[in-house]
Scaffold this active site. Structure first.
Site, PDB file in Angstrom:
ATOM      1  N   GLN A   9       0.821  -1.205   0.000  1.00 24.06           N
ATOM      2  CA  GLN A   9       0.000   0.000   0.000  1.00 24.06           C
ATOM      3  C   GLN A   9       0.857   1.258   0.000  1.00 24.06           C
ATOM      4  OE1 GLN A   9      -3.357  -1.818   2.907  1.00 24.06           O
ATOM      5  NE2 GLN A   9      -3.617   0.329   2.416  1.00 24.06           N
ATOM      6  N   SER A  89       4.896  -6.173   2.720  1.00 29.91           N
ATOM      7  CA  SER A  89       3.563  -6.254   3.319  1.00 29.91           C
ATOM      8  C   SER A  89       2.601  -6.974   2.373  1.00 29.91           C
ATOM      9  CB  SER A  89       3.073  -4.852   3.691  1.00 29.91           C
ATOM     10  OG  SER A  89       1.876  -4.911   4.449  1.00 29.91           O
ATOM     11  N   LEU A  90       1.588  -6.283   1.864  1.00 28.23           N
ATOM     12  CA  LEU A  90       0.658  -6.875   0.896  1.00 28.23           C
ATOM     13  C   LEU A  90       1.404  -7.585  -0.230  1.00 28.23           C
ATOM     14  CD1 LEU A  90      -2.113  -7.106  -0.688  1.00 28.23           C
ATOM     15  CD2 LEU A  90      -1.437  -4.935  -1.730  1.00 28.23           C
ATOM     16  N   ARG A 114      -8.417  -9.549   3.759  1.00 26.33           N
ATOM     17  CA  ARG A 114      -7.378  -8.864   4.530  1.00 26.33           C
ATOM     18  C   ARG A 114      -7.661  -7.373   4.628  1.00 26.33           C
ATOM     19  NH1 ARG A 114      -2.089  -6.466   3.516  1.00 26.33           N
ATOM     20  NH2 ARG A 114      -0.496  -7.183   5.004  1.00 26.33           N
ATOM     21  N   HIS A 195       0.782  -3.414  10.979  1.00 21.89           N
ATOM     22  CA  HIS A 195       1.948  -4.183  11.444  1.00 21.89           C
ATOM     23  C   HIS A 195       2.247  -3.894  12.913  1.00 21.89           C
ATOM     24  CE1 HIS A 195       2.815  -5.886   7.547  1.00 21.89           C
ATOM     25  NE2 HIS A 195       2.589  -4.700   7.019  1.00 21.89           N
ATOM     26  N   GLN A 242       2.240 -11.964   9.958  1.00 23.16           N
ATOM     27  CA  GLN A 242       2.729 -10.784   9.238  1.00 23.16           C
ATOM     28  C   GLN A 242       1.945  -9.531   9.580  1.00 23.16           C
ATOM     29  OE1 GLN A 242       0.942  -9.609   5.847  1.00 23.16           O
ATOM     30  NE2 GLN A 242       2.712  -9.725   4.472  1.00 23.16           N
TER      31      GLN A 242
END
Length: 311
Positions: A9, A89-90, A114, A195, A242
């Site tokens: 993102q 991340s993603l 998610r 996170h 994660q």
């Protein structure tokens, strides 16, 4: 040795992927499949926005996945080969698709869930993220340990760490970072403290969908920026963890460089990750590929030469 990088993102922009959709049937198939899974025309949202709609995390995540996979399929059809994939991340979901560990349709279902779970968790536990520039990792970690509800979230490159904070702690984190000598302190335009433990509700919500997903052994290799090591299985647990763990991008690139990976291609919108790699290891070859021109430049070859920056 070539590693593919997949962004998370923050890399989205209205108009992304439109040229690929119009020019390549392989890219169009990705967006059409995404629309079928999501129940709305994802290509239209990417093409026309508005930006506020594209920025919604439950929309952003499938959009970034689709763009990166569309670009990747065009590159693979053009003869690109690679040795490993990783994501920020993603982007780990995209890297799992790239390595064959996760099917595209399953990935779309998961990132939709998610995004929705992260948005719900962020609404329940308001927070934000702050980029701290110019401090060593250890100093930022010590700073976080001395504050309530502040955690390291992204270790991006030397002198760039992002921290996640509860809403009530953002101002204190900014103040203490400046007092510690940070060159810049930048509050990020995000909707939650990602996170971090504040998103634990999202991890719990995603546990069911992850556990019922079919996984395969990755080939080529998958490198996780959550664990900072190669992973061959246990992906459901990894992706659940994660959500509440820091992204260790700098540590991941350093390990890959030490193991002989010397060329890094970012696939998808923007060139943020390629830029971070250059700051971690200036001798690495980097390039980005997200539109027709940059894909063509990569497929022309020559970019993966150590020490040279690509398109």
């Amino acid at each position: 040795m070539i590693a593919l990088l997949f962004p998370g993102q923050g890399s989205q922009a209205v108009g992304m992927g439109c040229d690929l959709y119009g020019a390549y049937p392989a890219a169009r198939e990705v967006y059409d499949e995404a629309g079928d899974v999501l129940g709305y025309d994802l290509s239209a949202v990417c093409r026309s926005g508005p930006a506020e709609e594209l920025a919604r995390t439950e929309v952003t995540q499938p959009a970034l996945l689709a763009h990166s996979v569309a670009a990747l399929r065009v590159l693979l059809a053009g003869g690109l080969t690679f040795d490993a994939a990783l994501g920020h991340s993603l982007g780990e979901y995209t890297a799992l698709v790239a390595t064959g560990a996760l099917g595209l349709r399953d990935a779309l279902v998961l990132v939709k869930a998610r995004g929705e779970a992260m948005a719900a968790a962020a609404a329940r536990n308001p927070g934000g993220m702050v980029a701290v520039l110019g401090l060593e990792d250890a100093i930022v970690e010590e700073l976080c340990a001395g504050l309530q509800d502040v955690w390291p979230a992204n270790f991006n490159c030397p002198g760039q760490v992002v921290v996640s904070c509860a809403e009530r702690s953002i101002a204190a984190a900014e103040r203490e970072a400046r007092a510690a000598g940070a060159r810049r302190v930048v509050r990020l335009a995000v909707s939650g403290a990602f996170h971090s433990p504040l998103i634990a509700q999202a991890a719990e919500a995603l546990r069911g969908p992850l556990s019922t997903t079919s996984w395969a052994a990755p080939a080529p290799a998958f490198f996780s920026t959550c664990s900072a090591r190669f992973e061959r299985d246990g992906f459901a647990e990894l992706l659940e963890r994660q959500l509440v763990s820091p992204v260790r991008f700098e540590q991941s690139i350093r390990r890959l460089c030490a193991e002989g990976y010397n060329a890094y291609l970012e696939v998808g919108p923007g060139a943020v990750l390629a830029g971070l790699v250059k700051r971690i290891d200036g001798s690495a070859a980097t390039a980005s590929a997200g539109d027709i021109d940059s894909l063509a430049a990569v497929l022309d070859g020559g970019w993966a030469t150590a020490g040279e920056a690509g398109p």
